[in-house]
Write a protein that holds these residues in place. Structure first.
Motif, mmCIF file in Angstrom:
data_model
loop_
_atom_site.group_PDB
_atom_site.id
_atom_site.type_symbol
_atom_site.label_atom_id
_atom_site.label_comp_id
_atom_site.label_asym_id
_atom_site.label_seq_id
_atom_site.Cartn_x
_atom_site.Cartn_y
_atom_site.Cartn_z
ATOM 1 N N MET A 1 0.842 -1.204 0.000
ATOM 2 C CA MET A 1 0.000 0.000 0.000
ATOM 3 C C MET A 1 0.872 1.247 0.000
ATOM 4 O O MET A 1 0.686 2.171 -0.789
ATOM 5 N N ASN A 2 1.896 1.286 0.888
ATOM 6 C CA ASN A 2 2.762 2.459 1.005
ATOM 7 C C ASN A 2 3.517 2.709 -0.285
ATOM 8 O O ASN A 2 3.707 3.843 -0.709
ATOM 9 N N ARG A 3 3.967 1.603 -0.921
ATOM 10 C CA ARG A 3 4.788 1.770 -2.120
ATOM 11 C C ARG A 3 3.997 2.432 -3.248
ATOM 12 O O ARG A 3 4.521 3.293 -3.956
ATOM 13 N N MET A 4 2.747 2.042 -3.435
ATOM 14 C CA MET A 4 1.952 2.617 -4.504
ATOM 15 C C MET A 4 1.651 4.078 -4.226
ATOM 16 O O MET A 4 1.703 4.919 -5.131
ATOM 17 N N LYS A 5 1.314 4.404 -2.968
ATOM 18 C CA LYS A 5 1.016 5.790 -2.636
ATOM 19 C C LYS A 5 2.257 6.661 -2.805
ATOM 20 O O LYS A 5 2.196 7.775 -3.334
ATOM 21 N N ALA A 163 -1.597 7.852 13.454
ATOM 22 C CA ALA A 163 -1.907 7.668 12.034
ATOM 23 C C ALA A 163 -3.082 6.710 11.861
ATOM 24 O O ALA A 163 -3.964 6.923 11.021
ATOM 25 N N LEU A 164 -3.078 5.649 12.654
ATOM 26 C CA LEU A 164 -4.177 4.681 12.560
ATOM 27 C C LEU A 164 -5.513 5.347 12.893
ATOM 28 O O LEU A 164 -6.514 5.157 12.178
ATOM 29 N N VAL A 165 -5.524 6.136 13.964
ATOM 30 C CA VAL A 165 -6.764 6.807 14.361
ATOM 31 C C VAL A 165 -7.192 7.809 13.294
ATOM 32 O O VAL A 165 -8.383 7.904 12.932
ATOM 33 N N SER A 166 -6.231 8.566 12.767
ATOM 34 C CA SER A 166 -6.542 9.580 11.760
ATOM 35 C C SER A 166 -7.129 8.952 10.498
ATOM 36 O O SER A 166 -8.126 9.446 9.943
ATOM 37 N N THR A 217 -0.577 -5.782 8.204
ATOM 38 C CA THR A 217 -0.116 -4.641 7.416
ATOM 39 C C THR A 217 -1.176 -3.541 7.399
ATOM 40 O O THR A 217 -2.333 -3.761 7.787
ATOM 41 N N PRO A 218 -0.794 -2.345 6.947
ATOM 42 C CA PRO A 218 -1.802 -1.293 6.780
ATOM 43 C C PRO A 218 -2.957 -1.703 5.868
ATOM 44 O O PRO A 218 -4.083 -1.238 6.041
ATOM 45 N N ILE A 738 1.889 -11.500 0.125
ATOM 46 C CA ILE A 738 0.803 -12.454 -0.075
ATOM 47 C C ILE A 738 -0.308 -12.216 0.940
ATOM 48 O O ILE A 738 -1.493 -12.285 0.612
ATOM 49 N N CYS A 739 0.068 -11.887 2.160
ATOM 50 C CA CYS A 739 -0.942 -11.680 3.209
ATOM 51 C C CYS A 739 -1.900 -10.541 2.877
ATOM 52 O O CYS A 739 -3.071 -10.575 3.288
ATOM 53 N N ILE A 740 -1.434 -9.533 2.139
ATOM 54 C CA ILE A 740 -2.316 -8.409 1.830
ATOM 55 C C ILE A 740 -3.264 -8.736 0.672
ATOM 56 O O ILE A 740 -4.237 -8.019 0.446
ATOM 57 N N LYS A 741 -3.002 -9.814 -0.052
ATOM 58 C CA LYS A 741 -3.824 -10.153 -1.215
ATOM 59 C C LYS A 741 -4.884 -11.197 -0.899
ATOM 60 O O LYS A 741 -5.873 -11.319 -1.633
#
Length: 915
Positions: A1-5, A163-166, A217-218, A738-741
């Motif tokens: 997620m972070n890499r694409m953003k 960051a999580l709360v925001s 992960t996020p 793999i876990c994020i997919k």
């Protein structure tokens, strides 16, 4: 997620704005394809007019390690040795020459090539996205040092709590308004942060205690938020609909009870009115019959008089016709005379008067005229008559009827008329005017004679007309009397019709009242007791609605994070989440279970029939498979999940593939088109990159159709498509990529689950009749409960959708009655089946110690694999050995001995397993 953003952000601001590019992995993607992509991107840098090119390359796209060697060369020198063929080098030089010339470089081949390399190094930006997890990253850094030396390393730490709360607050604020989250956003953001943080901590403990690795992960966090909004919308709609139906159903039954009492009162009041109406109608019928008899008598008398009047009228008409016929014979001559007179004028009369001594015939004619005019029959008198200005008019208006009655005068006239020369044609020879007068005289004579001849007939005609008038007067009087009688009869008939209509309406109302009363009593007899149960169900649903936000938050967290964990870790997480939800004032059910929140018991029973074990962990796994937004990847060393998926989808065209299957993508493509399920078996720790569009559900809309790009082809995407992945590895290490997919789900058999399976084998061995009966009863009970749930929802739906008058629809009552009868039959069968199940369960519990010991032995043997991988035995092998041991055990009539643990495994059996 972070890499694409990060990639999107760094490509945006000026003056760095550059194109974004990546590679698309297919089943056959290899070194040549990768190099072709590199050449394309380098040439795009040249054609970009100063705009750079960004190339995002992740470790999941490393099909061959040689890819990294080419990346290493570009990072180090800006080129890849032997990348371009000779003809391609010429093309590159021709493209670079204008740029080199503009930069003031010498037009030399080597210098232009060096300028190309410089342009690539300045404009070709490589963004590497690698996971630091595992040995692969360290090994690649050692083998390809430019990955570190020629790149800027950005290390992403886990998101901090703020960051999580925001992020949670932002996404919850964007949720649909109908979810009504505004007041609960702070609490939801806090609990979401707690769920993510506690799951990450649990993952660390999971590795420390069981040496099993999983990652939070996020992406998992965002999945939690999306799951919450989706599940909340679905659950609120479901609970609101059910609650409304229960309330409406109970209210309708209460209203029906009130209607029954009212119908009984109305029916009691109607009976005397109906009886009195019958009496009044009978009296009216007698009166009408009497008046109708009088009317018939008057009608007959009137018909006789009418006949007599007709005969009199016919007689009078016959006489009148005969008289008129005789008159008609004389009248033409009269009319001719009058016409001749009309042809005369003063000049013609003057001509006649001018005769000093008229011709004899003219004198005769005028003497006849004087006679009729009652004047002297002389020429001088005739001239005086003709001198009268109204002479001709007096002739025309002469009273011929008076002449007819004057016999004496007509007799005198005969002396002229009977003369042979007193003819119009003879007189015409002498005088035309005299001829006309002659014609008039003769006409008067004819008319007088005819009129005298019909005089007696006229008297007869008068008598006949008087008789006819008397008959007509009498007839008119009779008709008037008849009309009065008929009007009276008509009035009585109308009164009778109204009375009958009123009586019929009263009877119809009474019959309708009886029918509605019968329907109401049938409805209350069938559903009267349901009202109490529905009220209780409404209260439960109201409680669930009160807890819905907290329950769904926990359910979303469970689906997003709990999959890889064992039952013990899941229980710890749930306990922790419940406590934290209470701290942040988010109301949740104290006895919360994910299955109770998201699953229907009928669905769980169906899973059990399809061979999913009934223990809590297996049910939770079934829920994770069916409710998750991502496709499931099941850690399934014993094959339980695989077997369940096969049984569940065998009737819907399940496609079964392995990564080693040739053209397995063709099977996936066909299933995507047709909406069938795909089961990918026996995967290891790496998934084929060509499956990434399927795993990420990269669906897009084109031309009004949803498509998924698989390889180089756009495949129409069917909403019913499902994708399941299983692995037989007992402890696989799936990287975060793999876990994020996928949703990783731990399907490893539990002690209790295996015990339930083995005790079934013991019952089958000792009491095969009970085993077969139990299997049939499980299916029957599940079917009956499902049917009862369906019928209850049908009844509630019909009650809620019925019109204002519930009892007016016979179809509704019949349907409700049939549904209730079917439900009663199901209840009877279920009661009988549950009694039988109790007996079977008693026998099962007696035999359970044998299965408990076998289950313990299996897990002891399975733990030997932690000592050395050679000690690995499949559950199927162990179950087969267990069945053999049961078959070889001694038989006994004592049921207590059947459950003896020694019947399962002896010491020698354990030795045969452990080697």
């Amino acid at each position: 997620m972070n890499r694409m953003k990060s990639f999107d952000l760094c490509a945006f601001p000026a003056p760095l704005q550059f194109q974004c590019s990546s590679i698309e992995i297919t089943r056959t993607y290899g070194v040549n394809d990768f190099r072709e992509d590199l050449k394309r991107m380098m040439q795009d840098v040249l054609k970009g007019d100063g705009q750079g090119m960004g190339f995002l390359f992740s470790d999941t796209q490393i099909v061959k390690e040689s890819f990294l060697e080419d990346i290493n060369n570009i990072l180090n020198t800006g080129e890849v040795p032997n990348l371009f063929a000779a003809d391609e080098i010429e093309q590159v030089i021709n493209l670079t020459r204008p740029l080199a010339k503009a930069a003031g470089k010498v037009d030399a081949r080597d210098i232009i090539w060096q300028h190309f390399v410089q342009v690539v190094r300045e404009g070709f930006h490589i963004i590497l996205a690698f996971s630091p997890v595992g040995e692969g990253f360290r090994a690649r850094c050692r083998q390809f040092p430019s990955l570190i030396n020629c790149a800027t390393v950005d290390w992403y730490d886990p998101w901090p709590q703020d960051a999580l709360v925001s992020v949670a607050e932002r996404y919850y604020k964007e949720a649909p308004k109908e979810l009504e989250l505004t007041a609960s956003i702070p609490a939801l953001s806090q609990i979401s942060c707690v769920i993510h943080a506690s799951a990450s901590e649990a993952a660390d403990r999971f590795f420390e205690e069981l040496r099993r690795k999983t990652y939070m992960t996020p992406t998992s966090y965002l999945e939690l938020i999306k799951l919450f909004t989706d599940l909340l919308g679905m659950k609120k709609g479901e609970l609101d609909m059910k609650l409304n139906r229960y309330k409406v159903g109970a209210q309708r039954l209460k209203e029906t009870e009130t209607v029954v009492d009212k119908l009984k009162v109305d029916l009691t009041k109607m009976q005397p009115v109906i009886e009195q109406g019958k009496k009044d109608t009978a009296a009216l019928i007698v009166q009408v019959d009497k008046e109708e008899a009088l009317a018939k008598e008057a009608q007959a008398s009137c018909e006789v008089d009418e006949k007599e009047a007709g005969e009199a009228a016919a007689t009078a008409n016959a006489i009148k016709t005969e008289c008129q016929r005789e008159l008609d014979e004389a009248l033409p001559e009269y009319y001719n005379a009058i016409k001749a007179l009309d042809s005369l004028d003063k000049k013609d009369i003057q001509e006649v008067k001018s005769f000093a001594k008229p011709p004899p015939l003219v004198e005769v004619v005028l003497s006849a005229v004087c006679l009729l005019m009652n004047r002297k029959e002389t020429w001088d008198e005739a001239k005086k008559v003709m001198n009268d200005t109204g002479f001709l008019q007096s002739l025309k208006e002469y009273d011929k009827d008076a002449l007819a009655s004057n016999v004496k005068l007509t007799q005198k006239l005969q002396k002229y008329v009977k003369r042979e020369d007193f003819q119009p044609d003879q007189v015409k020879k002498v005088s035309t005017a005299a001829m006309s007068l002659c014609m008039w005289v003769r006409a008067m004579d004819v008319y007088a004679r005819v009129a005298r001849s019909i005089e007696p007939k006229k008297e007869k005609l008068k008598e006949a007309e008087d008789a006819n008038a008397a008959a007509e007067n009498k007839l008119m009087a009779k008709k008037k009397e008849l009309k009065a009688v008929q009007d009276n009869v008509a009035g009585l008939q109308m009164q009778l019709a109204r009375a009958r209509s009123k009586a019929e309406k009263l009877e119809q109302d009474a019959e309708t009242c009886k029918v509605q009363l019968g329907r109401a009593e049938k409805l209350l007899a069938g559903l009267g007791n349901e009202s109490v149960r529905w009220d209780a169900a409404s209260k439960i649903l109201e409680k669930n609605i009160k807890f819905v936000m907290g329950d769904i938050a926990l359910a979303a967290g469970f689906i997003a994070y709990a999959g890889p964990f064992t039952a013990e870790f899941r229980a710890r997480l749930i306990s922790h989440w419940l406590a934290k939800a209470k701290e942040v004032n988010l109301t949740a059910d104290p006895g919360w279970k994910c299955a109770d929140t998201l699953c229907d018991p009928a669905e769980i029973r169906e899973w059990n029939i399809k061979s999913l074990p009934s223990d809590d962990l297996s049910v939770e796994n079934g829920l994770l498979v069916t409710r998750g937004r991502r496709w499931p990847l099941m850690i399934d060393p014993q094959g339980q999940g695989n077997r369940w998926i096969r049984n569940m989808k065998k009737d819907s065209g399940l496609g079964i593939i392995k990564l080693s299957t040739p053209n397995f993508l063709r099977t996936v493509e066909n299933c995507i088109r047709e909406g069938n399920a795909v089961l990918l078996e026996n995967v290891e720790e790496v998934l084929d990159p060509s499956l990434e569009p399927v795993l990420l559900k990269q669906v897009f809309k084109k031309g009004g159709q949803w498509l998924l790009r698989l390889g180089s082809e756009d495949v129409p995407y069917h909403d019913d498509f499902r994708f399941f992945v299983t692995t037989k590895m007992a402890n696989p290490h799936y990287l975060p990529e793999i876990c994020i997919k996928v949703t990783v789900i731990n399907f490893t058999v539990t002690l209790l689950g295996l015990e339930d399976q083995l005790v079934a084998d013991v019952v089958k061995n000792e009491r095969p009749d009970l085993a077969e009966l139990r299997a049939n009863l499980v299916v029957q009970i599940a079917a009956d409960k499902a049917e009862m749930d369906r019928l209850e929802q049908l009844i509630l739906k019909l009650l809620s959708e019925a019109g204002d008058d519930l009892l007016a629809d016979d179809t509704l009552i019949v349907t409700l009655d049939q549904s209730k009868q079917t439900g009663d039959s199901c209840k009877e069968r279920m009661a009988s089946a549950e009694e039988s199940m109790k007996e079977i369960d008693e026998v099962t519990e007696i035999l359970r110690p044998c299965a408990t010991r076998a289950s313990i032995i299996y897990f002891v043997v399975a733990d030997l694999a932690n000592i050395d991988p050679m000690y690995q035995y499949s559950l199927q092998f162990f179950a087969s050995l267990f069945e053999q041991r049961l078959a070889a055990s001694r038989t006994s009539e004592d049921m207590q001995e059947w459950g003896d643990p020694s019947r399962s495994f002896s010491y020698s059996d354990v030795n045969s397993v452990s080697g």
